[in-house]
Design a protein around this motif. Structure first.
Motif, PDB file in Angstrom:
ATOM      1  N   GLU A  76       0.611   3.582  -3.069  1.00 14.39           N
ATOM      2  CA  GLU A  76      -0.642   4.345  -3.108  1.00 14.39           C
ATOM      3  C   GLU A  76      -0.624   5.484  -2.100  1.00 14.39           C
ATOM      4  OE1 GLU A  76      -5.480   3.582  -2.726  1.00 14.39           O
ATOM      5  OE2 GLU A  76      -4.049   1.927  -2.540  1.00 14.39           O
TER       6      GLU A  76
ATOM      7  N   GLU B  77       1.292   8.348  -3.429  1.00 15.95           N
ATOM      8  CA  GLU B  77       0.498   9.094  -4.390  1.00 15.95           C
ATOM      9  C   GLU B  77      -0.423  10.082  -3.685  1.00 15.95           C
ATOM     10  OE1 GLU B  77       0.660   9.250  -7.605  1.00 15.95           O
ATOM     11  OE2 GLU B  77       2.262   7.754  -7.761  1.00 15.95           O
TER      12      GLU B  77
ATOM     13  N   ALA C  18       0.810  -1.224   0.000  1.00 16.55           N
ATOM     14  CA  ALA C  18       0.000   0.000   0.000  1.00 16.55           C
ATOM     15  C   ALA C  18       0.842   1.272   0.000  1.00 16.55           C
ATOM     16  CB  ALA C  18      -0.916   0.020   1.220  1.00 16.55           C
TER      17      ALA C  18
ATOM     18  N   PRO D 134      -4.662   2.271   5.277  1.00 18.96           N
ATOM     19  CA  PRO D 134      -4.931   1.437   4.093  1.00 18.96           C
ATOM     20  C   PRO D 134      -5.333   0.019   4.456  1.00 18.96           C
ATOM     21  CG  PRO D 134      -2.587   1.654   4.423  1.00 18.96           C
ATOM     22  CD  PRO D 134      -3.233   2.529   5.453  1.00 18.96           C
TER      23      PRO D 134
ATOM     24  N   ASP E  99      -8.979   3.619   1.223  1.00 15.06           N
ATOM     25  CA  ASP E  99      -9.757   3.215   0.056  1.00 15.06           C
ATOM     26  C   ASP E  99     -11.048   4.005  -0.078  1.00 15.06           C
ATOM     27  OD1 ASP E  99     -10.999   2.203   2.245  1.00 15.06           O
ATOM     28  OD2 ASP E  99     -11.149   0.138   1.516  1.00 15.06           O
TER      29      ASP E  99
ATOM     30  N   ARG F  74       8.155   6.652  -3.926  1.00 16.83           N
ATOM     31  CA  ARG F  74       7.273   5.771  -4.694  1.00 16.83           C
ATOM     32  C   ARG F  74       8.065   4.681  -5.403  1.00 16.83           C
ATOM     33  NH1 ARG F  74       4.905   8.655  -9.656  1.00 16.83           N
ATOM     34  NH2 ARG F  74       7.112   8.443 -10.158  1.00 16.83           N
TER      35      ARG F  74
END
Length: 344
Positions: free
Chosen positions: A112, A115, A109, A258, A289, A159
């Motif tokens: 993400e 991001e 995770a 997450p 999410d 990332r």
């Protein structure tokens, strides 16, 4: 308006004067190429000749004026006219630390989460942001800064590291120096202590009488914490203790989870503990999410002490070449037309 290179004006004027003197001074050899003609006054006295001569002289005057205007305007543009002034830029009084759990349980995770951090870095204007990653120990990737380009560059490196890109594993070096894994309390405490102590020293001419007497408004402090709250080991500080430290220091914790799975309503479950820690000091809890995660955090942090401070006065130099360059263009066009009319 001032001229940055003002000395070009007198220098150019002297050069133009010397050129005019060289062009207009009498030429002793001019009469050597002339031949006398009898009864020339019969031609020069004709009305058509007189009209043509007047038109020629008018176009000569136009060409001379356009040439002078062209030289003057280009000389003025070369001297770089500028406007000098001072401004007091508005600065937002918020500090935000992005706090990322880099443990192995978060690997799938983490990309993400980064991001999400990148979106946060793009949304904030004027705030200072920082990034700290932690597992068994915490590492400050970059301190509080308003250099968002540098922040996004570091987030891209993070990332790539979380995605397992070859050559980027060193990004996480230092986070596994201690015993255990995912020590959330220690990580949150490190993020809380990354804020500068005391009150912010950036001044403002507005505010209450106490502020104007020298007490400046304190910057709001927020931690965006991303973790699944699965602790493996014995942390120095537990999550509730770190949350209490954040509350004492006026730091609001906004938690992203997450791994928000349904473990029931027991207060001892990881998600419930993380929610309680975030809400203890007035923060909020979000499942990553959820579509409302990023907008909700942005709105919540934006609403915390959203007053603005006036920064220190800055000198501003604004170049103004538009007017002389436009005049030079117009003069060049007039000179081109006059030269065409004066062609043999």
């Amino acid at each position: 308006m001032e001229l940055m290179f003002w000395w070009l004006v007198p220098l150019g004027a002297v050069g133009a004067g010397l050129a005019a003197w060289a062009a207009l001074r009498p030429d002793r050899n001019a009469n050597a190429r002339r031949r006398p003609a009898a009864h020339a006054e019969r031609l020069t006295s004709l009305p058509e000749y007189q009209a043509a001569l007047r038109r020629h002289r008018r176009w000569l005057a136009v060409a001379a004026s356009a040439c002078g205007a062209l030289l003057a305007s280009t000389l003025l543009a070369a001297a770089r006219p500028v406007d000098l002034g001072t401004i007091r830029p508005e600065q937002h009084n918020r500090d935000i630390v992005l706090c990322l759990d880099a443990s192995g349980s978060m690997s799938s995770a983490d990309a993400e989460v980064v991001e999400v951090f990148a979106r946060l870095a793009q949304d904030f204007k004027g705030e200072r942001i920082g990034l700290t990653i932690f597992d068994s120990t915490a590492i400050q990737v970059f301190p509080l800064t308003d250099d968002y380009g540098y922040a996004r560059e570091q987030l891209k490196l993070a990332r790539d590291a979380f995605n397992g890109k070859p050559g980027t594993s060193g990004f996480l070096d230092g986070t596994w120096s201690g015993r255990g894994s995912s020590l959330i309390g220690d990580g949150l405490a490190s993020c809380v202590t990354s804020f500068p102590p005391g009150r912010d020293q950036e001044g403002s001419d507005q505010g209450s009488a106490a502020d104007q007497a020298g007490r400046q408004p304190q910057r709001s402090r927020s931690v965006v914490l991303a973790t699944d709250n699965f602790v493996s080991g014995d942390p120095i500080l537990t999550l509730p203790e770190a949350a209490g430290m954040a509350k004492e220091r006026g730091v609001r914790v906004y938690a992203l989870n997450p791994g928000d799975l349904d473990y029931g309503s027991d207060a001892g479950q990881p998600g419930a503990q993380l929610r309680a820690a975030a809400e203890l000091g007035g923060g909020a809890y979000y499942a990553l999410d959820s579509a409302e995660a990023v907008p909700g955090i942005v709105r919540a942090v934006q609403e915390t002490e959203a007053s603005a401070l006036q920064g220190a006065r800055r000198a501003v130099v604004t170049e103004r070449p538009d007017l002389p360059l436009a005049f030079a263009l117009l003069s060049g066009l007039v000179l081109a037309v006059a030269s065409w009319r004066l062609r043999p």
